[in-house]
Design a protein around this motif. Structure first.
Motif, short mmCIF file in Angstrom:
data_model
loop_
_atom_site.label_atom_id
_atom_site.label_comp_id
_atom_site.label_asym_id
_atom_site.label_seq_id
_atom_site.Cartn_x
_atom_site.Cartn_y
_atom_site.Cartn_z
N TYR A 112 0.83 -1.20 0.00
CA TYR A 112 0.00 0.00 0.00
C TYR A 112 0.87 1.26 0.00
O TYR A 112 0.42 2.32 0.39
CB TYR A 112 -0.90 0.01 1.24
CG TYR A 112 -2.13 -0.86 1.14
CD1 TYR A 112 -2.04 -2.24 1.23
CD2 TYR A 112 -3.40 -0.29 0.98
CE1 TYR A 112 -3.16 -3.04 1.16
CE2 TYR A 112 -4.54 -1.08 0.92
CZ TYR A 112 -4.42 -2.46 1.01
OH TYR A 112 -5.55 -3.24 0.95
N GLU A 121 -2.63 2.90 -2.00
CA GLU A 121 -3.65 1.97 -2.47
C GLU A 121 -2.94 0.65 -2.75
O GLU A 121 -1.73 0.63 -2.96
CB GLU A 121 -4.35 2.49 -3.72
CG GLU A 121 -3.42 2.61 -4.92
CD GLU A 121 -4.20 2.87 -6.21
OE1 GLU A 121 -5.43 2.87 -6.18
OE2 GLU A 121 -3.55 3.04 -7.24
N PRO A 122 -3.69 -0.47 -2.75
CA PRO A 122 -3.02 -1.75 -2.96
C PRO A 122 -2.46 -1.86 -4.38
O PRO A 122 -3.13 -1.51 -5.34
CB PRO A 122 -4.13 -2.79 -2.72
CG PRO A 122 -5.41 -2.05 -2.89
CD PRO A 122 -5.13 -0.62 -2.50
N ARG A 132 6.14 -2.04 -10.88
CA ARG A 132 4.77 -2.19 -10.41
C ARG A 132 3.97 -2.92 -11.49
O ARG A 132 4.04 -2.57 -12.66
CB ARG A 132 4.18 -0.80 -10.14
CG ARG A 132 2.74 -0.85 -9.66
CD ARG A 132 2.29 0.53 -9.25
NE ARG A 132 0.84 0.54 -9.02
CZ ARG A 132 0.18 1.54 -8.46
NH1 ARG A 132 0.84 2.62 -8.07
NH2 ARG A 132 -1.11 1.47 -8.29
N ARG A 143 -7.56 -2.62 -9.98
CA ARG A 143 -6.47 -2.71 -9.01
C ARG A 143 -5.97 -4.15 -8.88
O ARG A 143 -6.77 -5.06 -8.68
CB ARG A 143 -6.96 -2.28 -7.63
CG ARG A 143 -7.03 -0.79 -7.41
CD ARG A 143 -7.33 -0.54 -5.94
NE ARG A 143 -7.39 0.89 -5.67
CZ ARG A 143 -8.45 1.49 -5.11
NH1 ARG A 143 -9.50 0.79 -4.75
NH2 ARG A 143 -8.43 2.79 -4.90
N GLU A 145 -9.04 -6.35 -8.95
CA GLU A 145 -10.33 -5.92 -8.38
C GLU A 145 -10.86 -4.71 -9.14
O GLU A 145 -10.14 -3.75 -9.40
CB GLU A 145 -10.14 -5.56 -6.90
CG GLU A 145 -11.43 -5.16 -6.19
CD GLU A 145 -11.69 -3.67 -6.13
OE1 GLU A 145 -12.88 -3.27 -6.27
OE2 GLU A 145 -10.73 -2.89 -5.99
N MET A 179 -6.82 4.95 -15.14
CA MET A 179 -7.41 4.73 -13.83
C MET A 179 -6.47 5.20 -12.73
O MET A 179 -6.88 5.84 -11.78
CB MET A 179 -7.72 3.24 -13.64
CG MET A 179 -8.79 2.76 -14.57
SD MET A 179 -9.31 1.11 -14.14
CE MET A 179 -10.17 1.41 -12.63
N VAL A 180 -5.21 4.86 -12.89
CA VAL A 180 -4.26 5.29 -11.86
C VAL A 180 -4.24 6.81 -11.81
O VAL A 180 -4.29 7.41 -10.75
CB VAL A 180 -2.86 4.73 -12.16
CG1 VAL A 180 -1.83 5.36 -11.25
CG2 VAL A 180 -2.86 3.21 -11.99
N ARG A 230 -7.13 8.14 -9.98
CA ARG A 230 -7.03 7.97 -8.54
C ARG A 230 -6.05 8.95 -7.93
O ARG A 230 -6.28 9.50 -6.87
CB ARG A 230 -6.58 6.55 -8.22
CG ARG A 230 -7.72 5.60 -8.39
CD ARG A 230 -7.46 4.31 -7.68
NE ARG A 230 -8.45 3.38 -8.16
CZ ARG A 230 -8.23 2.56 -9.16
NH1 ARG A 230 -7.04 2.50 -9.71
NH2 ARG A 230 -9.17 1.77 -9.59
N MET A 260 -6.78 11.59 -5.06
CA MET A 260 -6.02 11.67 -3.80
C MET A 260 -5.46 13.06 -3.59
O MET A 260 -5.51 13.61 -2.50
CB MET A 260 -4.88 10.67 -3.82
CG MET A 260 -5.32 9.30 -3.37
SD MET A 260 -4.03 8.12 -3.63
CE MET A 260 -3.04 8.50 -2.24
N THR A 272 -13.61 3.99 -3.91
CA THR A 272 -13.59 2.89 -2.95
C THR A 272 -12.17 2.39 -2.79
O THR A 272 -11.33 2.53 -3.69
CB THR A 272 -14.46 1.70 -3.43
OG1 THR A 272 -13.98 1.27 -4.70
CG2 THR A 272 -15.92 2.08 -3.53
N ILE A 273 -11.90 1.80 -1.63
CA ILE A 273 -10.62 1.12 -1.40
C ILE A 273 -10.86 0.06 -0.34
O ILE A 273 -11.74 0.21 0.51
CB ILE A 273 -9.52 2.12 -0.95
CG1 ILE A 273 -8.14 1.44 -0.98
CG2 ILE A 273 -9.82 2.66 0.45
CD1 ILE A 273 -6.98 2.41 -0.83
#
Lengths: 459, 186
Positions: A245, A249-250, A264, A271, A289, B18-19, B22, B26, B156-157
């Motif tokens: 994390y 985030e995971p 990565r 995810r 996910e 997507m990253v 996010r 954040m 969500t996380i």
């Protein structure tokens, strides 16, 4: 007249003198055949040795100091080699090490080759096997010879010569321990390997560490104040895949231990919350996910998608490759509860393996591919094993504490797992054949979880 | 019991996209939290080492609260947690009122964003629990969307079982840990 080396009863804790605070848990009476390759003396037959877990017969072995052939006058290399070899052979579960105080001869005045010492000195202290050797230091270069003898038959069973630097002495001992197991059981030992695991020993945060099975060479892989979990190895033992994390985030990371860099692993589907490396190191099976749904994908190491394995609206996690790379074992809730399934690595129909218990997870293929170990909940968790083609599950741990995260040794005789049997979570090993519990392999502050046993390190 | 159903599909965005999205969320969260952190700061009982994201994030995600030692101190922000049964991700009837109240607050504060965090109790494997937490977070997100909150404001996380707010091995403690936490960023 050949003395049977089998029928000696030793006290439960005798085999673990330097680990005597460690619990040995009762096991059932399986039989191990020691396929001793008895070559020389006339009429020698393979000797059957029965090991029935604690309280039953262990082979008594003496490990003599190494004769100094120059450069080791303080016997420090000898001590390092012998100390590591002792620990490994104790951990193997096959041997009881005879206390060096009982040894009669002085390794520095006697010889170490066949005919240069008196077997009676070792027979009189009831030694089944004997390790002798010599070491010579020339500049920075260490030459180390170690030999294994069958005391009853007064013959040399095996010998190895190692060269390296002084710091290599423990590694030489681990490789010799593996050879001792090969010579006495017919199968290479599991000690020239590494253990990766997760620990909170550094504080509140879970970090990934590695060490040898016998507790040496501690190495901290991650150092970030978040959560780092699920380490797994590739077969070269050069790469570790783990979940972190650290980006808040995971995400899955592939660390190259030699080049000291990491990449990565990303997926276009969402995810990445878990994964494993294929035996050939080229593919990654990833649990991805998206919108609450977790499915399995086969990716290249660069994240290119090769196949989607599962497509359910639920949970598909904990993927593990079979040793030939052709199948994936995983956990799915498609039946309503977490159960173990196997699916072809190229895609296809998933076959359900587990039907008993309402929480079965963390599958791991045995190195020969014929069995899958996993954890099953009944109150707390225990380690079970089931044929990988389906069949009856067998319970391997004993209900002491919660026993989780099975990881096979490369020789397939041992399973590392985490257990709370002594309070804090620690890494232990069980012998698959008789369910003997060995360990813990870890100690110190914090909880140790998620063990991953590497393949042999190689040259 | 309300079982929130979801369809499949919609797995279209590129990973970098997507990253990137996010990261943007954040960064937004950090900037926005900075504005209100001063008045919340006194609720933080046990300040620890500063998180990589800085002091201003201390009332943000549970992970940043864990980093600075304030997790479980009650500095929860304006929205209330909901709770789940063992190994379950269905919204429980008694939590309908909590979610309606959370949705009302979000609808009354249209500039705010929320990250729904799914959490699990300590039983079960870490990886299955991360997937289970993702289910729990998504269940609450879907519920909030049905109550009129724009899905674009809700991320969500899952933290799986990694960030418990209660560490005893009791059913009461486990029940507290099986939760969705709502981290508001304005």
């Amino acid at each position: 007249m050949r003395r049977r080396i089998t029928n000696r009863i030793v006290p439960v804790y005798a085999a673990l003198t330097s680990y005597s605070r460690l619990p040995l848990i009762a096991a059932c009476g399986a039989v191990i055949v020691f396929a001793l390759s008895v070559g020389a003396p006339a009429g020698a037959q393979p000797i059957k040795m029965y090991i029935q877990g604690p309280g039953s017969q262990l082979s008594a072995i003496s490990i003599s100091g190494l004769k100094d052939l120059g450069g080791d006058s303080d016997h420090s290399l000898s001590s390092e080699f012998v100390g590591t070899l002792r620990r490994d052979l104790e951990l193997s579960g096959y041997f009881r090490i005879i206390d060096p105080h009982a040894y009669i001869e002085d390794p520095q005045t006697s010889g170490y080759q066949l005919g240069q010492f008196n077997f009676a000195d070792w027979r009189s202290i009831n030694s089944d096997f004997l390790v002798k050797g010599a070491v010579k230091v020339d500049g920075g270069n260490v030459q180390l010879t170690a030999l294994l003898f069958d005391v009853a038959q007064q013959r040399r069973m095996m010998g190895k010569e190692f060269t390296g630097s002084a710091s290599d002495a423990p590694r030489m001992a681990r490789r010799f321990a593996d050879a001792v197991l090969e010579s006495t059981t017919g199968q290479n030992g599991p000690f020239d390997t590494k253990l990766a695991f997760v620990s909170t020993r550094g504080g509140r945060f879970k970090e990934v560490y590695t060490q040898t099975i016998d507790g040496q060479d501690p190495f901290r892989l991650t150092d970030n104040p978040t959560i780092n979990i699920f380490p797994s190895w590739d077969r070269s033992a050069r790469h570790i895949l783990y979940l972190s994390y650290k980006s808040m985030e995971p995400a899955l990371y592939l660390a190259d231990l030699q080049a000291k860099r990491e990449t990565r692993i990303v997926s276009s589907h969402g995810r990445v919350i878990g994964g494993a490396i294929s035996p050939d190191g080229q593919r990654i099976v990833a649990a991805v996910e998206h919108a609450g749904t977790t499915n399995l994908f086969i990716l290249t190491r660069d994240g290119e998608e090769l196949a989607q394995l599962t497509d359910t609206s639920g949970i598909n996690v904990s993927p593990a490759f079979s040793p030939d790379g052709s199948k994936i074992a995983f956990t799915s809730d498609r039946s309503g509860t977490p159960q173990i399934y196997v699916i072809p690595a190229g895609g296809g129909a998933a076959k359900r393996l587990t039907y008993s218990g309402d929480y079965n997870t963390t599958p791991a293929f045995s190195p020969s591919g014929d069995r899958i170990a996993y954890q099953s909940r009944h109150g707390r968790f225990d380690i079970f094993v089931i044929p990988s083609s389906g069949g009856e599950p067998k319970q391997l741990t004993d209900g002491e504490g919660s026993n989780e995260y099975p990881s096979w040794s490369p020789d397939g005789r041992y399973i590392a797992f985490s257990s709370t049997r002594s309070g804090r979570s620690r890494i232990y090993v069980l012998m698959v054949i008789n369910q003997k519990i060995i360990g813990p392999l870890t100690e110190g502050k914090g909880d140790d979880t998620c063990p991953a046993w590497s393949w042999w390190l190689g040259e | 019991m309300t079982r929130v159903q979801r369809g499949r599909g919609g797995w279209v965005s590129s990973s970098r996209g997507m990253v990137g999205a996010r990261v943007a969320v954040m960064l937004c969260a950090i900037l926005v939290v900075a504005g209100c952190s001063s008045k919340k700061a006194k609720q933080v009982n046990a300040p620890g080492p500063a998180s990589p994201l800085g002091e201003q994030n201390q009332n943000g995600s549970s992970l940043s609260q864990f980093q600075n030692g304030s997790l479980g101190s009650g500095a929860n922000g304006p929205l209330s947690d909901i709770h789940f049964g063992y190994n379950d991700y269905t919204i429980q009837p008694q939590d309908g009122d909590v979610l309606r109240s959370n949705a009302k607050w979000l609808n009354d504060h249209p500039q705010s964003r929320v990250q729904v965090e799914g959490h699990c109790d300590e039983r079960g494997s870490e990886d299955y629990n991360i997937a289970l937490g993702a289910k729990r977070a998504q269940a609450a997100k879907d519920y909030l969307v049905t109550l009129g909150v724009s899905p674009g404001r809700i991320s969500t996380i899952s933290y799986g079982k990694e960030l418990p707010i209660c560490t005893e091995q009791t059913e009461d403690c486990w029940a507290q840990n099986r939760r969705d936490h709502f981290a508001v960023s304005q």
